[in-house]
Scaffold this motif. Structure first.
Motif, PDB file in Angstrom:
ATOM      1  N   GLN A   3       0.829  -1.206   0.000  1.00 24.52           N
ATOM      2  CA  GLN A   3       0.000   0.000   0.000  1.00 24.52           C
ATOM      3  C   GLN A   3       0.861   1.252   0.000  1.00 24.52           C
ATOM      4  O   GLN A   3       0.607   2.194  -0.766  1.00 24.52           O
ATOM      5  CB  GLN A   3      -0.916  -0.007   1.226  1.00 24.52           C
ATOM      6  CG  GLN A   3      -1.790   1.236   1.346  1.00 24.52           C
ATOM      7  CD  GLN A   3      -2.850   1.089   2.419  1.00 24.52           C
ATOM      8  OE1 GLN A   3      -3.734   0.249   2.327  1.00 24.52           O
ATOM      9  NE2 GLN A   3      -2.744   1.898   3.470  1.00 24.52           N
ATOM     10  N   TYR A  21      -4.935  -4.483  -6.282  1.00 27.94           N
ATOM     11  CA  TYR A  21      -5.812  -4.094  -5.175  1.00 27.94           C
ATOM     12  C   TYR A  21      -6.303  -5.320  -4.405  1.00 27.94           C
ATOM     13  O   TYR A  21      -6.302  -5.339  -3.169  1.00 27.94           O
ATOM     14  CB  TYR A  21      -7.000  -3.302  -5.715  1.00 27.94           C
ATOM     15  CG  TYR A  21      -8.175  -3.205  -4.780  1.00 27.94           C
ATOM     16  CD1 TYR A  21      -8.178  -2.292  -3.722  1.00 27.94           C
ATOM     17  CD2 TYR A  21      -9.289  -4.039  -4.944  1.00 27.94           C
ATOM     18  CE1 TYR A  21      -9.261  -2.206  -2.854  1.00 27.94           C
ATOM     19  CE2 TYR A  21     -10.364  -3.959  -4.081  1.00 27.94           C
ATOM     20  CZ  TYR A  21     -10.348  -3.043  -3.036  1.00 27.94           C
ATOM     21  OH  TYR A  21     -11.416  -2.975  -2.176  1.00 27.94           O
ATOM     22  N   SER A  57      -5.605  -6.312  -0.583  1.00 29.60           N
ATOM     23  CA  SER A  57      -6.751  -6.541   0.298  1.00 29.60           C
ATOM     24  C   SER A  57      -6.673  -7.916   0.947  1.00 29.60           C
ATOM     25  O   SER A  57      -7.066  -8.088   2.106  1.00 29.60           O
ATOM     26  CB  SER A  57      -8.064  -6.401  -0.484  1.00 29.60           C
ATOM     27  OG  SER A  57      -8.200  -5.103  -1.017  1.00 29.60           O
ATOM     28  N   ASP A  84     -14.542  -0.252   1.457  1.00 29.44           N
ATOM     29  CA  ASP A  84     -14.022   0.784   0.572  1.00 29.44           C
ATOM     30  C   ASP A  84     -15.151   1.546  -0.124  1.00 29.44           C
ATOM     31  O   ASP A  84     -14.990   2.730  -0.452  1.00 29.44           O
ATOM     32  CB  ASP A  84     -13.074   0.159  -0.457  1.00 29.44           C
ATOM     33  CG  ASP A  84     -11.790  -0.360   0.196  1.00 29.44           C
ATOM     34  OD1 ASP A  84     -11.437   0.126   1.281  1.00 29.44           O
ATOM     35  OD2 ASP A  84     -11.158  -1.274  -0.375  1.00 29.44           O
ATOM     36  N   ASP A 105      -9.188   7.184   2.859  1.00 22.77           N
ATOM     37  CA  ASP A 105      -8.219   6.448   2.040  1.00 22.77           C
ATOM     38  C   ASP A 105      -7.831   7.247   0.804  1.00 22.77           C
ATOM     39  O   ASP A 105      -6.646   7.343   0.471  1.00 22.77           O
ATOM     40  CB  ASP A 105      -8.793   5.088   1.625  1.00 22.77           C
ATOM     41  CG  ASP A 105      -8.680   4.050   2.718  1.00 22.77           C
ATOM     42  OD1 ASP A 105      -7.751   4.151   3.548  1.00 22.77           O
ATOM     43  OD2 ASP A 105      -9.524   3.131   2.770  1.00 22.77           O
ATOM     44  N   THR A 131      -8.465   2.484  -4.084  1.00 22.42           N
ATOM     45  CA  THR A 131      -9.325   1.337  -3.779  1.00 22.42           C
ATOM     46  C   THR A 131     -10.222   1.010  -4.974  1.00 22.42           C
ATOM     47  O   THR A 131     -10.214   1.709  -5.989  1.00 22.42           O
ATOM     48  CB  THR A 131     -10.177   1.621  -2.535  1.00 22.42           C
ATOM     49  OG1 THR A 131     -10.972   2.789  -2.773  1.00 22.42           O
ATOM     50  CG2 THR A 131      -9.296   1.852  -1.308  1.00 22.42           C
TER      51      THR A 131
END
Length: 422
Positions: free
Chosen positions: A252, A266, A270, A315, A333, A340
């Motif tokens: 990240q 992504y 996650s 998200d 975020d 995201t």
């Protein structure tokens, strides 16, 4: 909201049309997901029958069909098989939304025992750690991960013929919650967050030094209890989770404000940050029930798909809920450059969004403009579809379990998550 259901004569008897008994929620889309995964492909909507009809989902048609629970001989007399349409008013007949309290009711005693043990396990050696633990454990946590441990433990214990949970099952729930809590404390330090679940974070109250040490201690304490379980497979499984946490944070941090991040990147991040722990929780529970490896692997996949679905929903909510609802700043975020799912999808349709993000919101009002683009240019809708896709996979992973209240609760956990964006 109305749904169209067509009557169809399948040439079966009443006994062949018994409902599977699974529960459903108020959204037709979510309900269809559950129908598609019923072991017998039959359900009563919300546990009810409508006009004496059972409901069958046809995945190939994307619709449900209502089959009357009447003897076969009466079908033609009533016109069944003549493509008549029945309109069901799902808004008035639907069940209440699923709550975590009701969902975990079947393992409430297990969770209470866990709560009673957590503070003494974590804070026994240091008063400061007791204060830090009280802050994080009393901050409105849902205990979702240990709840899943107990649900899978009991569902697979039934499959294995166990009458009660083992000490290892219970200790696993405590270890998982300690690891999760430690990761939250460290996340808040890295993100410089001063609020979590509407309360001040540990590092805001006690300082960064104490917060880092408190998180380290919880990881170490969890590892010590993990080693004492003396199950090498579970030790390797949970140890990998702690490694994944670090990998996720590095991934990240190295891709902030990077508009070329792809969906696979992504999802991998996650998995590292969220789904890895959930998957290890559910598989570890199955391992301690001593079920076959195929079942344990399905529990792993259930946890992985559920965890990914949860992260996508979180998200989405970052763009659709207020600061008060989230318990932390909305769109936090995006403001920090974390790309995201909703942003990735919106970037496909709006070049202006790339310009704004790559400028790191240097212009006044640019963050608000970016949020509106994500909301209005398909980002939210596409992310919702992704969350439902992972949810459907999670439901399929449960087909290896026998029908029980514990399996129903595991299904309801999937539905609960989707209801947050319904």
């Amino acid at each position: 909201m109305m749904m169209s259901c067509r009557n169809v004569d399948l040439g079966t008897s009443v006994l062949d049309l018994m409902p599977c008994g699974c529960s459903c929620t108020s959204s037709p889309t979510i309900r269809q997901l559950l129908f598609r995964n019923c072991s017998k492909n039959f359900c009563r909507i919300g546990g009810r029958s409508y006009g004496g009809n059972l409901v069958l989902l046809r995945p190939d048609l994307g619709t449900c069909r209502a089959v009357p629970a009447k003897p076969k001989d009466t079908y033609l007399l009533d016109g069944i098989g003549q493509d008549k349409t029945v309109m069901l008013n799902l808004k008035t007949e639907s069940q209440k939304p699923i709550s975590l309290e009701n969902l975990f009711e079947v393992v409430a005693d297990d969770l209470q025992r866990l709560n009673d043990n957590l503070l003494s396990i974590v804070g026994a050696e240091n008063p400061v750690l007791i204060s830090a633990a009280e802050q994080i454990f009393s901050a409105g946590g849902k205990r979702m991960r240990p709840g899943l441990v107990f649900l899978v433990s009991r569902a697979t214990a039934e499959l294995a013929g166990l009458k009660e949970l083992t000490i290892e099952h219970r200790r696993l729930g405590e270890i998982i919650e300690m690891i999760h809590t430690a990761s939250l404390i460290h996340d808040d330090v890295l993100d410089e967050s001063d609020m979590r679940r509407g309360k001040e974070t540990v590092h805001e109250l006690f300082g960064t030094r104490v917060a880092v040490l408190a998180g380290d201690f919880m990881f170490a304490q969890a590892s010590w209890y993990l080693a004492n379980l003396e199950n090498l497979e579970v030790i390797k499984l949970i140890s990998q989770v702690i490694k994944d946490f670090a990998s996720g944070e590095i991934k990240q941090a190295s891709s902030l404000f990077d508009c070329d991040v792809e969906l696979d990147d992504y999802l991998l991040k996650s998995y590292y940050k969220t789904a890895s722990l959930v998957a290890a929780s559910t598989k570890g529970a199955a391992i301690f029930s001593k079920v076959e490896s195929e079942v344990a692997e399905q529990m792993y996949q259930y946890g992985k798909n559920l965890g990914l679905s949860f992260q996508v929903v979180d998200d989405i909510l970052d763009f659709t809920q207020s600061t008060e609802q989230l318990g932390k700043p909305a769109a936090n975020d995006l403001a920090k450059g974390n790309i995201t799912a909703p942003v990735i999808f919106a970037l496909e349709n709006e070049p202006r969004l790339r310009e704004i993000i790559e400028s790191e919101f240097c212009e006044s009002g640019s963050l608000e403009e970016a949020i509106e683009i994500v909301r209005n240019r398909g980002g939210i809708k596409r992310a919702q579809e992704l969350a439902k896709e992972k949810a459907e996979l999670a439901l399929k992973n449960l087909n290896c379990l026998p029908r029980s209240g514990f399996r129903s609760a595991l299904e309801d956990m999937v539905m609960f998550n989707l209801e947050r964006i319904d």
